[in-house]
Design a protein around this motif. Structure first.
Motif, mmCIF file in Angstrom:
data_model
loop_
_atom_site.group_PDB
_atom_site.id
_atom_site.type_symbol
_atom_site.label_atom_id
_atom_site.label_comp_id
_atom_site.label_asym_id
_atom_site.label_seq_id
_atom_site.Cartn_x
_atom_site.Cartn_y
_atom_site.Cartn_z
ATOM 1 N N UNK A 74 44.296 126.608 112.206
ATOM 2 C CA UNK A 74 45.652 126.444 111.327
ATOM 3 C C UNK A 74 45.548 126.090 110.055
ATOM 4 N N UNK A 75 44.589 124.977 110.112
ATOM 5 C CA UNK A 75 44.335 124.258 108.682
ATOM 6 C C UNK A 75 43.099 124.607 108.052
ATOM 7 N N UNK A 76 42.783 125.575 108.100
ATOM 8 C CA UNK A 76 41.539 126.039 107.619
ATOM 9 C C UNK A 76 41.837 126.043 105.921
ATOM 10 N N UNK A 77 42.979 126.225 105.466
ATOM 11 C CA UNK A 77 43.320 126.355 104.057
ATOM 12 C C UNK A 77 43.341 125.026 103.532
ATOM 13 N N UNK A 78 43.675 124.057 104.369
ATOM 14 C CA UNK A 78 43.348 122.552 103.931
ATOM 15 C C UNK A 78 41.903 122.280 103.418
ATOM 16 N N UNK A 121 51.510 125.663 104.298
ATOM 17 C CA UNK A 121 52.241 126.883 104.022
ATOM 18 C C UNK A 121 51.838 127.700 102.753
ATOM 19 N N UNK A 122 51.238 129.013 103.137
ATOM 20 C CA UNK A 122 50.692 129.732 101.971
ATOM 21 C C UNK A 122 51.510 131.047 101.705
ATOM 22 N N UNK A 123 51.398 131.530 100.599
ATOM 23 C CA UNK A 123 51.722 132.767 100.156
ATOM 24 C C UNK A 123 50.704 133.697 99.385
ATOM 25 N N UNK A 128 50.956 124.976 100.184
ATOM 26 C CA UNK A 128 51.398 123.683 100.212
ATOM 27 C C UNK A 128 50.839 123.013 101.401
ATOM 28 N N UNK A 129 50.342 121.748 101.242
ATOM 29 C CA UNK A 129 50.090 120.972 102.474
ATOM 30 C C UNK A 129 50.787 119.546 102.549
ATOM 31 N N UNK A 130 51.363 119.391 103.596
ATOM 32 C CA UNK A 130 52.205 118.382 103.738
ATOM 33 C C UNK A 130 52.217 117.882 105.359
ATOM 34 N N UNK A 131 52.534 116.587 105.576
ATOM 35 C CA UNK A 131 52.534 115.862 107.304
ATOM 36 C C UNK A 131 54.006 116.314 107.689
ATOM 37 N N UNK A 132 53.930 116.510 108.842
ATOM 38 C CA UNK A 132 54.986 117.115 109.849
ATOM 39 C C UNK A 132 56.095 115.838 109.684
ATOM 40 N N UNK A 133 55.584 114.396 109.459
ATOM 41 C CA UNK A 133 56.400 113.532 109.251
ATOM 42 C C UNK A 133 56.244 112.618 107.995
ATOM 43 N N UNK A 188 50.301 118.218 98.940
ATOM 44 C CA UNK A 188 49.144 118.507 98.116
ATOM 45 C C UNK A 188 49.427 120.048 97.670
ATOM 46 N N UNK A 189 49.102 120.519 96.638
ATOM 47 C CA UNK A 189 49.663 121.937 96.214
ATOM 48 C C UNK A 189 48.331 122.497 95.557
ATOM 49 N N UNK A 190 48.239 123.613 95.882
ATOM 50 C CA UNK A 190 47.211 124.781 94.990
ATOM 51 C C UNK A 190 48.290 126.002 94.662
ATOM 52 N N UNK A 191 48.081 126.214 93.397
ATOM 53 C CA UNK A 191 49.127 127.420 92.948
ATOM 54 C C UNK A 191 50.275 126.739 92.230
#
Length: 330
Positions: free
Chosen positions: A78-82, A109-111, A135-140, A149-152
């Motif tokens: 699930x977090x390979x993109x991270x 979350x990715x597009x 976009x990467x962010x914590x559940x809380x 964290x953002x790429x794009x």
């Protein structure tokens, strides 16, 4: 293993070209990072030493806590993109993961090239993602900080919270706010730009955090990827965030300018051949449903052919302008 070697290994895994042994190696390395154990200097540490350190620390953790060999493996896919973002985006995702406690789960979350997305963050802030964005962010969020964290490219509408600043980490920049709306353009290999729609935004470069810029509405901070120079300049925020709209309107716009707008919106290089400036004016409206959709619509007005190259660049060969122009939305 060097940083670049690990990045290539992850790319092979995404393409389904790794063996079970390689998958396990990736799992061990990512467990090390995910669990926030001592990081490695990927540029200097020999591969053998890295593997040895991972095995020793992972085994010690297994013996101490009674965990299975790969307790985080279900989450790794699930977090390979991270991981890829961490290795290719200047450490932005690593900064995010290392700032969280070990039991905090990250959401990615990715597009792709045809998608956009609207996301509600744990604090109620809204984020709209442009194409080819992650976009990467914590559940809380933490009690004293909200970091993503953002790429794009993304447009943020941040809930005001004076006790918890909101930080966006991208490849070369860190953007800090309390509550405002702003756009971050941080595609890989291109200059980064932060543009403010409302409120105040503080921007600094990762390499020189002491050098900060304070931005007001319709101001932008631009960092040149080659020089890492950070400059402030006036910028029309409405034009920058035009990609958020669900519709593209062209009212007698030259064909080459239409393509320039599409290139900016979809972040796909477009080369136009055999066209003389001013040869064709476009009056039309399109739903913002992807570049291919709009190009197909334009072919009803303009006689041209287009071809997608191996590097994702699109080459358009212009032939003629059709006499019938339509202003009906598609």
């Amino acid at each position: 293993m060097h940083k670049e070697d690990f990045r290539k290994l992850l790319q092979l895994q995404r393409e389904g070209k790794t063996s079970r042994e390689k998958d396990r190696l990736i799992a061990r390395i990512w467990e090390q990072i995910y669990a926030e154990q001592a990081p490695f200097n990927w540029q200097e540490t020999p591969e053998g030493e890295v593997k040895s350190n991972i095995r020793k620390k992972a085994q010690a953790r297994i013996q101490k806590e009674g965990l299975r060999s790969y307790p985080f493996w279900p989450n790794l896919v699930k977090v390979a993109a991270v991981v890829l973002l961490m290795l290719t985006g200047g450490g932005a995702a690593w900064h995010l993961s290392s700032s969280q406690s070990p039991d905090v789960r990250l959401v990615v979350k990715s597009t792709d090239a045809t998608q956009r997305a609207k996301i509600t963050l744990p604090d109620g802030s809204m984020v709209q993602l442009n194409v080819n964005t992650s976009l990467t962010y914590p559940e809380e969020f933490e009690d004293d900080l909200r970091r993503v964290s953002l790429e794009g490219e993304a447009f943020f509408e941040v809930q005001r919270d004076t006790e918890r600043p909101f930080l966006v980490s991208s490849a070369g920049l860190e953007t800090k706010v309390l509550g405002t709306s702003f756009n971050v353009n941080a595609y890989k290999g291109k200059e980064e730009m932060v543009t403010v729609k409302s409120g105040k935004v503080q921007v600094s470069a990762h390499e020189r955090p002491e050098k900060r810029l304070l931005l007001l509405p319709d101001e932008a901070a631009v960092m040149d990827g080659s020089t890492t120079a950070l400059l402030k300049q006036p910028y029309d925020a409405d034009k920058v965030i035009g990609w958020k709209s669900g519709k593209l309107d062209f009212d007698m716009v030259p064909f080459d300018e239409v393509l320039a707008i599409l290139e900016q919106y979809y972040h796909v290089p477009i080369t136009l051949k055999n066209y003389q400036k001013g040869s064709c004016m476009i009056k039309a409206a399109y739903q913002n449903n992807g570049l291919t959709f709009i190009l197909s619509g334009l072919q009803l007005l303009v006689d041209f052919e287009y071809e997608k190259q191996a590097d994702d660049r699109i080459v358009i060969t212009y032939k003629s302008c059709k006499k019938s122009q339509s202003s009906m939305p598609m």
